[in-house]
Design an enzyme around this catalytic site. Structure first.
Site, mmCIF file in Angstrom:
data_model
loop_
_atom_site.group_PDB
_atom_site.id
_atom_site.type_symbol
_atom_site.label_atom_id
_atom_site.label_comp_id
_atom_site.label_asym_id
_atom_site.label_seq_id
_atom_site.Cartn_x
_atom_site.Cartn_y
_atom_site.Cartn_z
ATOM 1 N N ARG A 15 2.717 -0.172 -4.921
ATOM 2 C CA ARG A 15 3.888 -1.037 -5.097
ATOM 3 C C ARG A 15 4.199 -1.706 -3.754
ATOM 4 O O ARG A 15 3.864 -2.853 -3.528
ATOM 5 C CB ARG A 15 5.089 -0.220 -5.621
ATOM 6 C CG ARG A 15 6.225 -1.080 -6.135
ATOM 7 C CD ARG A 15 7.120 -1.671 -5.064
ATOM 8 N NE ARG A 15 7.821 -0.666 -4.287
ATOM 9 C CZ ARG A 15 8.556 -0.957 -3.224
ATOM 10 N NH1 ARG A 15 8.682 -2.205 -2.805
ATOM 11 N NH2 ARG A 15 9.138 0.002 -2.531
ATOM 12 N N GLU A 16 4.767 -0.935 -2.825
ATOM 13 C CA GLU A 16 5.050 -1.506 -1.493
ATOM 14 C C GLU A 16 3.757 -2.030 -0.860
ATOM 15 O O GLU A 16 3.733 -3.117 -0.281
ATOM 16 C CB GLU A 16 5.685 -0.419 -0.603
ATOM 17 C CG GLU A 16 5.931 -0.848 0.826
ATOM 18 C CD GLU A 16 7.224 -1.629 1.025
ATOM 19 O OE1 GLU A 16 8.294 -1.096 0.705
ATOM 20 O OE2 GLU A 16 7.155 -2.770 1.514
ATOM 21 N N HIS A 81 8.922 0.479 -10.113
ATOM 22 C CA HIS A 81 10.029 -0.006 -9.294
ATOM 23 C C HIS A 81 10.838 -1.000 -10.119
ATOM 24 O O HIS A 81 10.270 -1.916 -10.706
ATOM 25 C CB HIS A 81 9.416 -0.710 -8.069
ATOM 26 C CG HIS A 81 10.281 -0.738 -6.865
ATOM 27 N ND1 HIS A 81 10.465 -1.867 -6.115
ATOM 28 C CD2 HIS A 81 11.012 0.234 -6.261
ATOM 29 C CE1 HIS A 81 11.263 -1.588 -5.092
ATOM 30 N NE2 HIS A 81 11.600 -0.324 -5.158
ATOM 31 N N THR A 178 14.993 -0.969 5.515
ATOM 32 C CA THR A 178 14.217 -2.087 4.973
ATOM 33 C C THR A 178 13.648 -3.027 6.035
ATOM 34 O O THR A 178 12.560 -3.563 5.891
ATOM 35 C CB THR A 178 15.120 -2.874 3.995
ATOM 36 O OG1 THR A 178 15.596 -1.942 3.023
ATOM 37 C CG2 THR A 178 14.399 -4.017 3.330
ATOM 38 N N HIS A 205 12.726 5.936 3.401
ATOM 39 C CA HIS A 205 11.724 4.866 3.266
ATOM 40 C C HIS A 205 11.868 3.988 4.515
ATOM 41 O O HIS A 205 12.851 3.269 4.667
ATOM 42 C CB HIS A 205 12.037 4.092 1.985
ATOM 43 C CG HIS A 205 11.176 2.885 1.729
ATOM 44 N ND1 HIS A 205 10.153 2.881 0.799
ATOM 45 C CD2 HIS A 205 11.215 1.631 2.234
ATOM 46 C CE1 HIS A 205 9.596 1.668 0.753
ATOM 47 N NE2 HIS A 205 10.225 0.890 1.613
ATOM 48 N N HIS A 207 10.505 1.219 7.359
ATOM 49 C CA HIS A 207 9.596 0.112 7.671
ATOM 50 C C HIS A 207 9.192 0.141 9.140
ATOM 51 O O HIS A 207 9.871 0.716 9.988
ATOM 52 C CB HIS A 207 10.222 -1.220 7.259
ATOM 53 C CG HIS A 207 9.917 -1.527 5.820
ATOM 54 N ND1 HIS A 207 8.876 -2.327 5.446
ATOM 55 C CD2 HIS A 207 10.494 -1.075 4.678
ATOM 56 C CE1 HIS A 207 8.829 -2.376 4.119
ATOM 57 N NE2 HIS A 207 9.801 -1.628 3.620
ATOM 58 N N HIS A 300 -15.284 13.180 29.787
ATOM 59 C CA HIS A 300 -14.674 13.636 28.529
ATOM 60 C C HIS A 300 -15.745 14.230 27.612
ATOM 61 O O HIS A 300 -15.578 15.302 27.040
ATOM 62 C CB HIS A 300 -13.998 12.468 27.799
ATOM 63 C CG HIS A 300 -12.761 11.956 28.465
ATOM 64 N ND1 HIS A 300 -11.596 11.700 27.782
ATOM 65 C CD2 HIS A 300 -12.498 11.646 29.755
ATOM 66 C CE1 HIS A 300 -10.680 11.241 28.623
ATOM 67 N NE2 HIS A 300 -11.209 11.203 29.834
HETATM 68 C C1 HCA Z 1 11.574 -4.048 -1.678
HETATM 69 C C2 HCA Z 1 12.450 -3.427 -0.639
HETATM 70 C C3 HCA Z 1 12.209 -1.981 -0.405
HETATM 71 C C4 HCA Z 1 12.776 -1.148 -1.481
HETATM 72 C C5 HCA Z 1 12.771 0.297 -1.151
HETATM 73 C C6 HCA Z 1 12.373 1.133 -2.306
HETATM 74 C C7 HCA Z 1 12.846 -1.626 0.940
HETATM 75 O O1 HCA Z 1 10.477 -4.447 -1.334
HETATM 76 O O2 HCA Z 1 11.941 -4.142 -2.810
HETATM 77 O O3 HCA Z 1 13.023 1.072 -3.324
HETATM 78 O O4 HCA Z 1 11.371 1.834 -2.208
HETATM 79 O O5 HCA Z 1 12.136 -1.448 1.898
HETATM 80 O O6 HCA Z 1 14.053 -1.571 0.970
HETATM 81 O O7 HCA Z 1 10.815 -1.711 -0.302
HETATM 82 CU CU CU Z 2 10.111 -1.220 1.575
#
Ligand code: HCA
Ligand code: CU
Length: 469
Positions: A15-16, A81, A178, A205, A207, A300
């Site tokens: 998904r992501e 999602h 995010t 979650h 980034h 090394h």
């Molecule tokens: C997105 C944003 C999201 C959602 C987080 C999640 C974020 O791409 O929709 O629900 O896993 O980073 O906030 O990935």
């Molecule tokens: Cu995300």
């Protein structure tokens, strides 16, 4: 040891990860990746396999669910999602996923610019309604509410929204950084303070815009979160999220968490995702990058050959891997021990290897080293090149189907875990398909000539072997 309770390892490569620029998976690839992930992640594993509000992506979610059913895997926690709208929830239900993640941001900028000036109160109602609908009306086993852009909100709002989600019977809430804007300390404090006010499970979650995704994820756990989101190669929007292998390796071997993960499967998983996504594994990527196990300086190499712990802290055998040593300008004499050369011959050979490598400004392959030894000793070793760079020049004929070509070529090479690059060009031919470090040249040839026969195109190959890379 720090106090960490890890209950949920959620992979979201499908998904992501598919939100990473340039990445497109097809259903076949998604099924393979999901199955690999399911086996690797063990009993803490959750898999987010896509979203369903776009019919093309919905189909892939359906296909993965069907694949698991057909394969007899009934225990997988497959998630999709959803936005906080009934349409998405219904679409997900029709795909047969086990659970869902409902995401909705509540920060000022998002309410104003993304949701057209939606009020905080109306937004809260929307979230609550969506969770209740998914959980009680539709009947999903698992509903996670994801507070997108949580780190842009004041603590009191994060607490308020989380409480509403808890009252609406969400099984877990997710705190998303995010934009990758938080610091490890601030994030840990946020989770800790939230944890004091709610009893629902928290997932994090994070980034990677500032390169802090992994440490923020771990600090989130230290603050009291019990779930994490990760992806293979850290793939996701922009710089992605916490990398699966790096996060899990650190949790297990640095923070003493029993992750329940089968680490042996990770290298193959990364290779496959790399091939399917077209994203190369950066060589210096921690844990899974090609350089992670290569020792270059002679001092090394000498030390590691005696005792790995002199320069290594990761147990490579857990991954089914071994330490490696660069043959070249800095190499140690010891690397040639397996050739049983007399002392003087050995130092002479090493000098030649070093000089050649420095002149060519690159390491030598074991093929080249064997050739040098052959020359010096007069003793035939008959080395074989270990890998090839291959360029296939494609000339199309009439009735050539470009889309079919792109799909088939990618699928076939992915099946054999050979990462390729396809370029459309003009002039002498119409496309080139490139692959580097191909170990089995025959497989490459079989695939491309077979495709050519069926797909109305001609192929000519250029092959670069180890000696000239
Ligand atoms: C997105 C944003 C999201 C959602 C987080 C999640 C974020 O791409 O929709 O629900 O896993 O980073 O906030 O990935
Ligand atoms: Cu995300």
């Amino acid at each position: 040891m720090p106090d960490i309770t890890l209950k949920r390892i959620k992979d979201t490569t499908l998904r992501e990860g598919e939100q990473a620029p340039t990445v497109y998976f097809n259903s076949e690839e998604k099924c393979v990746i999901a199955e690999m992930l399911y086996k690797i992640l063990g009993n803490k594993g959750y898999l987010e396999i896509g979203f369903t509000y776009n019919p093309f992506y919905k189909q892939t979610v359906k296909d993965v669910v069907k694949h698991f059913k057909d394969t007899g895997i009934v225990k997988a926690r497959l998630l999709s999602h959803c936005r906080a709208v009934r349409y998405d929830i219904d679409q997900s239900w029709s795909c047969g996923v086990w659970g869902i993640v409902i995401f909705m941001a509540m920060s000022k900028n998002h309410l104003l610019h993304k949701f057209g000036g939606l009020s905080f109160k109306d937004a809260i109602n929307k979230i609550s309604e969506a969770i209740r609908y998914a959980k009680n009306k539709v009947g999903f086993e698992y509903v996670e509410y994801s507070l997108e852009d949580a780190t842009s909100l004041p603590l009191k709002d994060v607490i308020l929204i989380s409480k509403i989600a808890e009252e609406s019977e969400a099984d877990a809430i997710k705190i998303a950084d995010t934009k990758g804007q938080t610091s490890p300390e601030a994030f840990k404090t946020l989770i800790k303070q939230l944890k004091e006010k709610v009893s629902v499970d928290i997932t994090v979650h994070c980034h990677n815009d500032r390169g802090l995704a992994v440490i923020n994820t771990i600090e989130g756990l230290m603050g009291g979160a019990t779930g994490i989101d990760v992806s293979v190669l850290g793939l996701g929007e922009r710089c992605g999220i916490a990398d699966l292998a790096i996060t899990l390796e650190n949790l297990e071997s640095l923070y003493g968490v029993n992750t329940g993960v089968d680490f042996k499967g990770i290298p193959e998983l990364y290779e496959y995702v790399s091939a399917a996504s077209g994203i190369q594994i950066p060589p210096q990527h921690p844990v899974v990058g090609a350089f992670a196990r290569i020792h270059k300086a002679g001092t090394h190499q000498k030390a590691v050959l005696k005792k790995h712990e002199t320069y290594e802290t990761i147990n490579w055998s857990k991954y089914g891997l071994k330490s490696e040593y660069e043959l070249g300008g800095m190499q140690s004499d010891e690397l040639l021990n397996r050739y049983n050369l007399a002392k003087e011959l050995k130092s002479k050979t090493v000098q030649i290897i070093r000089k050649t490598s420095i002149e060519k400004r690159r390491p030598l392959t074991s093929y080249e080293v064997s050739k040098i030894i052959e020359r010096i000793t007069g003793f035939p070793l008959s080395p074989q090149p270990q890998s090839y760079d291959v360029i296939a020049f494609i000339k199309t004929k009439q009735a050539f189907d470009e889309l079919e070509f792109l799909k088939k070529v990618r699928m076939k090479f992915t099946e054999h875990k050979i990462p390729i690059k396809i370029r459309k060009i003009s002039g002498y031919c119409d496309f080139i398909v490139e692959a580097n470090h191909v170990r089995n040249l025959q497989v490459f040839k079989d695939i491309i000539f077979d495709l050519a026969k069926k797909g109305n195109f001609e192929v000519n190959l250029s092959i670069v072997n180890d000696e000239y890379k």
